[in-house]
Motif scaffolding. Structure first.
Motif, PDB file in Angstrom:
ATOM      1  N   LEU A   1     -39.251  25.847   7.482  1.00 44.96           N
ATOM      2  CA  LEU A   1     -39.456  24.553   7.094  1.00 44.96           C
ATOM      3  C   LEU A   1     -40.560  24.558   6.162  1.00 44.96           C
ATOM      4  O   LEU A   1     -40.834  23.933   5.072  1.00 44.96           O
ATOM      5  CB  LEU A   1     -39.448  23.441   7.783  1.00 44.96           C
ATOM      6  CG  LEU A   1     -38.259  23.136   8.568  1.00 44.96           C
ATOM      7  CD1 LEU A   1     -38.453  22.039   9.691  1.00 44.96           C
ATOM      8  CD2 LEU A   1     -37.072  22.805   7.506  1.00 44.96           C
TER       9      LEU A   1
ATOM     10  N   GLY B   1     -35.965  27.412   4.708  1.00 43.93           N
ATOM     11  CA  GLY B   1     -35.995  25.881   4.994  1.00 43.93           C
ATOM     12  C   GLY B   1     -34.667  25.163   4.549  1.00 43.93           C
ATOM     13  O   GLY B   1     -33.849  25.666   3.641  1.00 43.93           O
ATOM     14  N   GLY B   2     -34.200  24.362   5.344  1.00 41.61           N
ATOM     15  CA  GLY B   2     -33.309  23.288   5.185  1.00 41.61           C
ATOM     16  C   GLY B   2     -33.111  22.634   3.771  1.00 41.61           C
ATOM     17  O   GLY B   2     -31.960  22.569   3.302  1.00 41.61           O
ATOM     18  N   LYS B   3     -34.288  22.353   3.169  1.00 36.68           N
ATOM     19  CA  LYS B   3     -34.344  21.820   1.905  1.00 36.68           C
ATOM     20  C   LYS B   3     -33.938  22.895   0.923  1.00 36.68           C
ATOM     21  O   LYS B   3     -33.075  22.432  -0.050  1.00 36.68           O
ATOM     22  CB  LYS B   3     -35.633  21.307   1.641  1.00 36.68           C
ATOM     23  CG  LYS B   3     -35.787  20.642   0.199  1.00 36.68           C
ATOM     24  CD  LYS B   3     -37.379  20.007  -0.067  1.00 36.68           C
ATOM     25  CE  LYS B   3     -37.421  19.067  -1.286  1.00 36.68           C
ATOM     26  NZ  LYS B   3     -38.696  18.755  -1.071  1.00 36.68           N
TER      27      LYS B   3
ATOM     28  N   TYR C   1     -35.317  16.569   5.154  1.00 36.85           N
ATOM     29  CA  TYR C   1     -36.167  17.629   4.921  1.00 36.85           C
ATOM     30  C   TYR C   1     -37.448  17.096   4.109  1.00 36.85           C
ATOM     31  O   TYR C   1     -38.450  17.800   4.071  1.00 36.85           O
ATOM     32  CB  TYR C   1     -35.484  18.553   4.302  1.00 36.85           C
ATOM     33  CG  TYR C   1     -34.580  19.171   5.265  1.00 36.85           C
ATOM     34  CD1 TYR C   1     -34.762  20.050   6.517  1.00 36.85           C
ATOM     35  CD2 TYR C   1     -33.161  18.962   5.260  1.00 36.85           C
ATOM     36  CE1 TYR C   1     -33.984  20.714   7.257  1.00 36.85           C
ATOM     37  CE2 TYR C   1     -32.186  19.317   6.092  1.00 36.85           C
ATOM     38  CZ  TYR C   1     -32.643  20.128   7.128  1.00 36.85           C
ATOM     39  OH  TYR C   1     -31.842  20.855   7.826  1.00 36.85           O
TER      40      TYR C   1
ATOM     41  N   SER D   1     -40.727  16.975   7.198  1.00 34.33           N
ATOM     42  CA  SER D   1     -40.140  17.708   8.213  1.00 34.33           C
ATOM     43  C   SER D   1     -40.826  17.730   9.552  1.00 34.33           C
ATOM     44  O   SER D   1     -40.261  18.189  10.569  1.00 34.33           O
ATOM     45  CB  SER D   1     -40.360  19.298   7.854  1.00 34.33           C
ATOM     46  OG  SER D   1     -41.748  19.787   7.432  1.00 34.33           O
TER      47      SER D   1
ATOM     48  N   LEU E   1     -38.507  15.797  12.038  1.00 31.38           N
ATOM     49  CA  LEU E   1     -37.217  16.392  11.845  1.00 31.38           C
ATOM     50  C   LEU E   1     -36.898  17.069  13.311  1.00 31.38           C
ATOM     51  O   LEU E   1     -37.788  17.919  13.791  1.00 31.38           O
ATOM     52  CB  LEU E   1     -36.997  17.408  10.718  1.00 31.38           C
ATOM     53  CG  LEU E   1     -35.535  18.108  10.502  1.00 31.38           C
ATOM     54  CD1 LEU E   1     -34.668  17.107  10.258  1.00 31.38           C
ATOM     55  CD2 LEU E   1     -35.684  19.217   9.674  1.00 31.38           C
TER      56      LEU E   1
ATOM     57  N   ILE F   1     -34.958  19.693  15.076  1.00 35.05           N
ATOM     58  CA  ILE F   1     -34.181  20.949  14.581  1.00 35.05           C
ATOM     59  C   ILE F   1     -33.177  21.465  15.185  1.00 35.05           C
ATOM     60  O   ILE F   1     -33.325  21.691  16.575  1.00 35.05           O
ATOM     61  CB  ILE F   1     -35.132  22.067  14.449  1.00 35.05           C
ATOM     62  CG1 ILE F   1     -36.603  21.787  13.379  1.00 35.05           C
ATOM     63  CG2 ILE F   1     -34.634  23.390  14.135  1.00 35.05           C
ATOM     64  CD1 ILE F   1     -37.494  22.596  13.368  1.00 35.05           C
TER      65      ILE F   1
END
Length: 149
Positions: free
Chosen positions: A36, A58-60, A94, A97, A100, A102
């Motif tokens: 992230l 990262g998820g973004k 995201y 973060s 967030l 996970i």
């Protein structure tokens, strides 16, 4: 920015449960959290007997590249707008973060390997796909990419 104190606190319980089979490995969770913040680490994950090799992301970035790929395949502006509106919603968590939770790890430049394949499982193109996997479904891992050498 990753709140390492918060992550350490969240993982205290997981660390205590190392001997009692936690639902997800806290070290894999740390790798997903570091991604992230932009740290990309080569890993090989074992998921249901298949080796999934790639670099953490990262998820973004995962969702943005997914949006970009879907929009490239879309044939008209309305479909592209719909993709942005629907899949774009997954970018929102995201944005911050540090709060967030996970539960997934994301990889880029993915290859797949099994006991019955010599050079990896073909994905239908020369492109190296993105991959998203639930942390609780990962059976094992090691740092670095699988190599047949």
């Amino acid at each position: 920015m990753l709140d390492t104190e918060q992550l350490a606190s969240q993982n205290d319980e997981a660390a205590k449960q190392l001997e009692t089979h936690p639902s997800q490995d806290f070290l894999i969770e740390v790798l997903a959290a570091l991604a992230l913040d932009g740290l990309s680490i080569p890993v090989t994950l074992t998921v249901g007997g298949i080796l999934v090799c790639g670099e953490t992301v990262g998820g973004k970035e995962y969702f943005q590249k997914t949006i970009d790929g879907l929009q490239t395949a879309a044939s008209d502006a309305n479909t592209k707008r719909l993709i942005q509106e629907t899949v774009g919603q997954f970018l929102v968590p995201y944005e911050n973060s540090s709060t967030l939770r996970i539960g997934y790890i994301h990889l880029k430049n993915v290859t797949y390997h099994s006991a019955t394949t010599k050079d990896g499982i073909p994905n239908g193109s020369d492109a190296k796909p993105m991959w998203r996997g639930r942390l609780s479904q990962i059976d094992g891992f090691h740092f670095g990419r699988f190599s047949k050498d």
